[in-house]
Design an enzyme around this catalytic site. Structure first.
Site, PDB file in Angstrom:
ATOM      1  N   ARG A 226      11.954  -4.279   5.747  1.00 16.73           N
ATOM      2  CA  ARG A 226      11.569  -2.906   5.403  1.00 16.73           C
ATOM      3  C   ARG A 226      12.391  -1.875   6.178  1.00 16.73           C
ATOM      4  O   ARG A 226      12.646  -2.017   7.366  1.00 16.73           O
ATOM      5  CB  ARG A 226      10.086  -2.678   5.700  1.00 16.73           C
ATOM      6  CG  ARG A 226       9.691  -1.196   5.539  1.00 16.73           C
ATOM      7  CD  ARG A 226       8.221  -0.951   5.472  1.00 16.73           C
ATOM      8  NE  ARG A 226       7.501  -1.603   6.539  1.00 16.73           N
ATOM      9  CZ  ARG A 226       6.178  -1.703   6.566  1.00 16.73           C
ATOM     10  NH1 ARG A 226       5.462  -1.199   5.575  1.00 16.73           N
ATOM     11  NH2 ARG A 226       5.589  -2.319   7.563  1.00 16.73           N
TER      12      ARG A 226
ATOM     13  N   ARG B 204     -10.259   0.051   7.978  1.00 17.94           N
ATOM     14  CA  ARG B 204      -9.893  -1.337   8.251  1.00 17.94           C
ATOM     15  C   ARG B 204     -10.841  -2.031   9.211  1.00 17.94           C
ATOM     16  O   ARG B 204     -10.522  -3.129   9.677  1.00 17.94           O
ATOM     17  CB  ARG B 204      -8.426  -1.490   8.638  1.00 17.94           C
ATOM     18  CG  ARG B 204      -7.967  -0.753   9.825  1.00 17.94           C
ATOM     19  CD  ARG B 204      -6.538  -0.306   9.638  1.00 17.94           C
ATOM     20  NE  ARG B 204      -5.509  -1.300   9.795  1.00 17.94           N
ATOM     21  CZ  ARG B 204      -4.256  -1.115   9.311  1.00 17.94           C
ATOM     22  NH1 ARG B 204      -3.938  -0.043   8.626  1.00 17.94           N
ATOM     23  NH2 ARG B 204      -3.351  -2.016   9.511  1.00 17.94           N
TER      24      ARG B 204
ATOM     25  N   ARG C 152      10.572   0.031  11.611  1.00 16.66           N
ATOM     26  CA  ARG C 152       9.389   0.279  12.442  1.00 16.66           C
ATOM     27  C   ARG C 152       9.376  -0.656  13.635  1.00 16.66           C
ATOM     28  O   ARG C 152       9.757  -1.818  13.514  1.00 16.66           O
ATOM     29  CB  ARG C 152       8.119   0.059  11.602  1.00 16.66           C
ATOM     30  CG  ARG C 152       7.639   1.314  10.909  1.00 16.66           C
ATOM     31  CD  ARG C 152       6.573   1.060   9.879  1.00 16.66           C
ATOM     32  NE  ARG C 152       5.429   0.276  10.328  1.00 16.66           N
ATOM     33  CZ  ARG C 152       4.351   0.057   9.588  1.00 16.66           C
ATOM     34  NH1 ARG C 152       4.274   0.569   8.364  1.00 16.66           N
ATOM     35  NH2 ARG C 152       3.354  -0.668  10.043  1.00 16.66           N
TER      36      ARG C 152
ATOM     37  N   ARG D  65      -0.675  -8.688  13.629  1.00 16.72           N
ATOM     38  CA  ARG D  65      -1.258  -7.776  12.630  1.00 16.72           C
ATOM     39  C   ARG D  65      -2.025  -8.573  11.578  1.00 16.72           C
ATOM     40  O   ARG D  65      -3.082  -8.132  11.108  1.00 16.72           O
ATOM     41  CB  ARG D  65      -0.152  -6.930  11.981  1.00 16.72           C
ATOM     42  CG  ARG D  65       0.385  -5.841  12.927  1.00 16.72           C
ATOM     43  CD  ARG D  65       1.787  -5.378  12.567  1.00 16.72           C
ATOM     44  NE  ARG D  65       1.875  -4.725  11.279  1.00 16.72           N
ATOM     45  CZ  ARG D  65       3.017  -4.514  10.629  1.00 16.72           C
ATOM     46  NH1 ARG D  65       4.169  -4.898  11.163  1.00 16.72           N
ATOM     47  NH2 ARG D  65       3.006  -3.898   9.466  1.00 16.72           N
TER      48      ARG D  65
ATOM     49  N   LYS E 248       0.837  -1.210   0.000  1.00 20.55           N
ATOM     50  CA  LYS E 248       0.000   0.000   0.000  1.00 20.55           C
ATOM     51  C   LYS E 248       0.872   1.261   0.000  1.00 20.55           C
ATOM     52  O   LYS E 248       0.702   2.155  -0.825  1.00 20.55           O
ATOM     53  CB  LYS E 248      -0.923   0.018   1.246  1.00 20.55           C
ATOM     54  CG  LYS E 248      -1.791  -1.233   1.384  1.00 20.55           C
ATOM     55  CD  LYS E 248      -2.696  -1.192   2.615  1.00 20.55           C
ATOM     56  CE  LYS E 248      -1.988  -1.252   3.949  1.00 20.55           C
ATOM     57  NZ  LYS E 248      -1.312  -2.528   4.244  1.00 20.55           N
TER      58      LYS E 248
HETATM   59  P1  AP5 Z   1       4.804  -1.396   2.055  1.00 19.65           P
HETATM   60  O1  AP5 Z   1       4.367  -0.824   0.763  1.00 19.65           O
HETATM   61  O2  AP5 Z   1       5.477  -0.493   3.020  1.00 19.65           O
HETATM   62  O3  AP5 Z   1       3.607  -2.202   2.748  1.00 19.65           O
HETATM   63  P2  AP5 Z   1       2.199  -1.712   3.288  1.00 19.65           P
HETATM   64  O4  AP5 Z   1       1.116  -2.404   2.540  1.00 19.65           O
HETATM   65  O5  AP5 Z   1       2.145  -0.221   3.351  1.00 19.65           O
HETATM   66  O6  AP5 Z   1       2.254  -2.400   4.726  1.00 19.65           O
HETATM   67  P3  AP5 Z   1       2.216  -1.799   6.199  1.00 19.65           P
HETATM   68  O7  AP5 Z   1       3.015  -2.754   7.046  1.00 19.65           O
HETATM   69  O8  AP5 Z   1       2.574  -0.367   6.249  1.00 19.65           O
HETATM   70  O9  AP5 Z   1       0.685  -2.000   6.500  1.00 19.65           O
HETATM   71  P4  AP5 Z   1      -0.025  -2.051   7.843  1.00 19.65           P
HETATM   72  O10 AP5 Z   1      -1.425  -2.058   7.402  1.00 19.65           O
HETATM   73  O11 AP5 Z   1       0.395  -3.189   8.706  1.00 19.65           O
HETATM   74  O12 AP5 Z   1       0.504  -0.751   8.622  1.00 19.65           O
HETATM   75  P5  AP5 Z   1      -0.100   0.697   8.822  1.00 19.65           P
HETATM   76  O13 AP5 Z   1       1.014   1.640   8.828  1.00 19.65           O
HETATM   77  O14 AP5 Z   1      -1.258   0.936   7.950  1.00 19.65           O
HETATM   78  O15 AP5 Z   1       5.779  -2.632   1.718  1.00 19.65           O
HETATM   79  C1  AP5 Z   1       6.381  -3.383   2.754  1.00 19.65           C
HETATM   80  C2  AP5 Z   1       7.809  -3.756   2.346  1.00 19.65           C
HETATM   81  O16 AP5 Z   1       7.767  -4.600   1.192  1.00 19.65           O
HETATM   82  C3  AP5 Z   1       8.682  -2.554   1.977  1.00 19.65           C
HETATM   83  O17 AP5 Z   1       9.979  -2.793   2.418  1.00 19.65           O
HETATM   84  C4  AP5 Z   1       8.620  -2.525   0.446  1.00 19.65           C
HETATM   85  O18 AP5 Z   1       9.810  -1.983  -0.110  1.00 19.65           O
HETATM   86  C5  AP5 Z   1       8.462  -4.000   0.095  1.00 19.65           C
HETATM   87  N1  AP5 Z   1       7.616  -4.206  -1.080  1.00 19.65           N
HETATM   88  C6  AP5 Z   1       6.497  -3.504  -1.420  1.00 19.65           C
HETATM   89  N2  AP5 Z   1       5.963  -3.990  -2.576  1.00 19.65           N
HETATM   90  C7  AP5 Z   1       6.781  -5.036  -2.950  1.00 19.65           C
HETATM   91  C8  AP5 Z   1       6.759  -5.945  -4.053  1.00 19.65           C
HETATM   92  N3  AP5 Z   1       5.770  -5.864  -4.992  1.00 19.65           N
HETATM   93  N4  AP5 Z   1       7.726  -6.879  -4.122  1.00 19.65           N
HETATM   94  C9  AP5 Z   1       8.706  -6.956  -3.175  1.00 19.65           C
HETATM   95  N5  AP5 Z   1       8.790  -6.111  -2.106  1.00 19.65           N
HETATM   96  C10 AP5 Z   1       7.823  -5.170  -2.001  1.00 19.65           C
HETATM   97  O19 AP5 Z   1      -0.685   0.571  10.315  1.00 19.65           O
HETATM   98  C11 AP5 Z   1       0.158   0.366  11.416  1.00 19.65           C
HETATM   99  C12 AP5 Z   1      -0.666   0.238  12.680  1.00 19.65           C
HETATM  100  O20 AP5 Z   1      -1.355   1.477  12.932  1.00 19.65           O
HETATM  101  C13 AP5 Z   1      -1.770  -0.808  12.655  1.00 19.65           C
HETATM  102  O21 AP5 Z   1      -1.278  -2.096  13.009  1.00 19.65           O
HETATM  103  C14 AP5 Z   1      -2.757  -0.245  13.677  1.00 19.65           C
HETATM  104  O22 AP5 Z   1      -2.338  -0.522  14.997  1.00 19.65           O
HETATM  105  C15 AP5 Z   1      -2.661   1.247  13.449  1.00 19.65           C
HETATM  106  N6  AP5 Z   1      -3.647   1.712  12.448  1.00 19.65           N
HETATM  107  C16 AP5 Z   1      -3.366   2.205  11.205  1.00 19.65           C
HETATM  108  N7  AP5 Z   1      -4.490   2.502  10.538  1.00 19.65           N
HETATM  109  C17 AP5 Z   1      -5.522   2.198  11.383  1.00 19.65           C
HETATM  110  C18 AP5 Z   1      -6.932   2.245  11.246  1.00 19.65           C
HETATM  111  N8  AP5 Z   1      -7.531   2.682  10.109  1.00 19.65           N
HETATM  112  N9  AP5 Z   1      -7.685   1.837  12.295  1.00 19.65           N
HETATM  113  C19 AP5 Z   1      -7.115   1.402  13.440  1.00 19.65           C
HETATM  114  N10 AP5 Z   1      -5.784   1.317  13.621  1.00 19.65           N
HETATM  115  C20 AP5 Z   1      -4.984   1.705  12.596  1.00 19.65           C
HETATM  116 ZN    ZN Z   2       2.106   1.154   4.955  1.00 16.03          ZN
END
Ligand code: AP5
Ligand code: ZN
Length: 217
Positions: A128, A89, A161, A172, A13
């Site tokens: 990452r 989510r 992170r 997660r 994402k």
């Molecule tokens: P990356 O693109 O960074 O992945 P991502 O989908 O953004 O994954 P996240 O881990 O950020 O998602 P998340 O939903 O767990 O965390 P969030 O910050 O939203 O890619 C990951 C890695 O893979 C990178 O190193 C990249 O280079 C590599 N990569 C990418 N694409 C690739 C490919 N095609 N091939 C190979 N490698 C690749 O949320 C964090 C926390 O915040 C949650 O756990 C929760 O506690 C809280 N939170 C956030 N939003 C909410 C909400 N709406 N409601 C309640 N709590 C929330």
């Molecule tokens: Zn993310």
């Protein structure tokens, strides 16, 4: 454009969203990035959120809905549309988004699911590296920065992170399957849902997105 990306941790994402922002000159609203900025500033919300995030749980619906509302109201970049990353989510968040858009006389154009098997996510997450100020992410093997542990654009240090370890990832993923899978089904019923194979390399995933955007401006 008005769209959202939905997918498990590591699906890509945060990798794809900045490219969409650049193409459509819209805002990129990532609730995870917003919460991490509160954590970095050690605000009361940040202190509370850090415990939940490090355990792989979800921050309350009211808080994240409020953060999105605030951005849609006040972020000038959102005048060109928005790309939501990590929100909604839960089903109540999806309903909250629907009513915010209804108030504004707007509709969503695309709800794109980034589909990938859990087994592929461990190496993505544990490798990452992020630039905290911008949210830019790299991967130690799959997309390394030009200079080790250094952001390509600002030259500032990259970090890992605190929730990017195998143990927190497991939680997660459990949270994703129990709380966010119902959101996927919510959008599947609407006619704006589309799915992409997110196990492909980043450029191929981007091409799949472009095919979805065909004709959008
Ligand atoms: P990356 O693109 O960074 O992945 P991502 O989908 O953004 O994954 P996240 O881990 O950020 O998602 P998340 O939903 O767990 O965390 P969030 O910050 O939203 O890619 C990951 C890695 O893979 C990178 O190193 C990249 O280079 C590599 N990569 C990418 N694409 C690739 C490919 N095609 N091939 C190979 N490698 C690749 O949320 C964090 C926390 O915040 C949650 O756990 C929760 O506690 C809280 N939170 C956030 N939003 C909410 C909400 N709406 N409601 C309640 N709590 C929330
Ligand atoms: Zn993310």
């Amino acid at each position: 454009i008005r769209m959202l990306l939905i997918g498990p941790p590591g699906a890509g994402k945060g990798t794809q969203a900045p490219k969409i922002k650049e193409k459509f000159s819209c805002c990129h609203l990532a609730t995870g990035d917003m919460l991490r900025s509160q954590v970095a500033k050690k605000t009361p919300l940040g202190r509370e959120a850090k415990k939940i995030m490090d355990q792989g749980g979800l921050v309350s619906d009211d808080i994240v809905i409020g953060m999105i509302r605030e951005e849609l109201d006040n972020n000038p970049e959102c005048k060109g549309g928005f790309i939501l990353d990590g929100f909604p989510r839960t089903v109540p968040q999806a309903e909250g988004l629907d009513s915010m858009l209804r108030e504004r006389g707007q509709t969503l154009q695309h709800a794109v699911e980034l589909q990938i098997d859990d087994g592929l996510l461990v190496s993505r997450i544990t490798g990452r590296l992020v630039h905290p100020a911008s949210g830019r992410s790299y991967h130690s093997k799959f997309s390394p920065p030009k200079k080790a542990m250094t952001d390509d654009i600002t030259g500032e240090p990259l970090i890992q992170r605190s929730d990017d370890n195998a143990e927190a990832l497991k939680k997660r993923l459990t949270t994703y399957h129990s709380q966010t899978a119902p959101v996927v089904r919510y959008y599947q019923k609407t006619g704006i849902w589309k799915a992409i194979d997110a196990s492909q390399e980043p450029g191929t995933v981007w091409n799949s997105l472009l095919a979805i955007f065909d004709g959008d401006s």
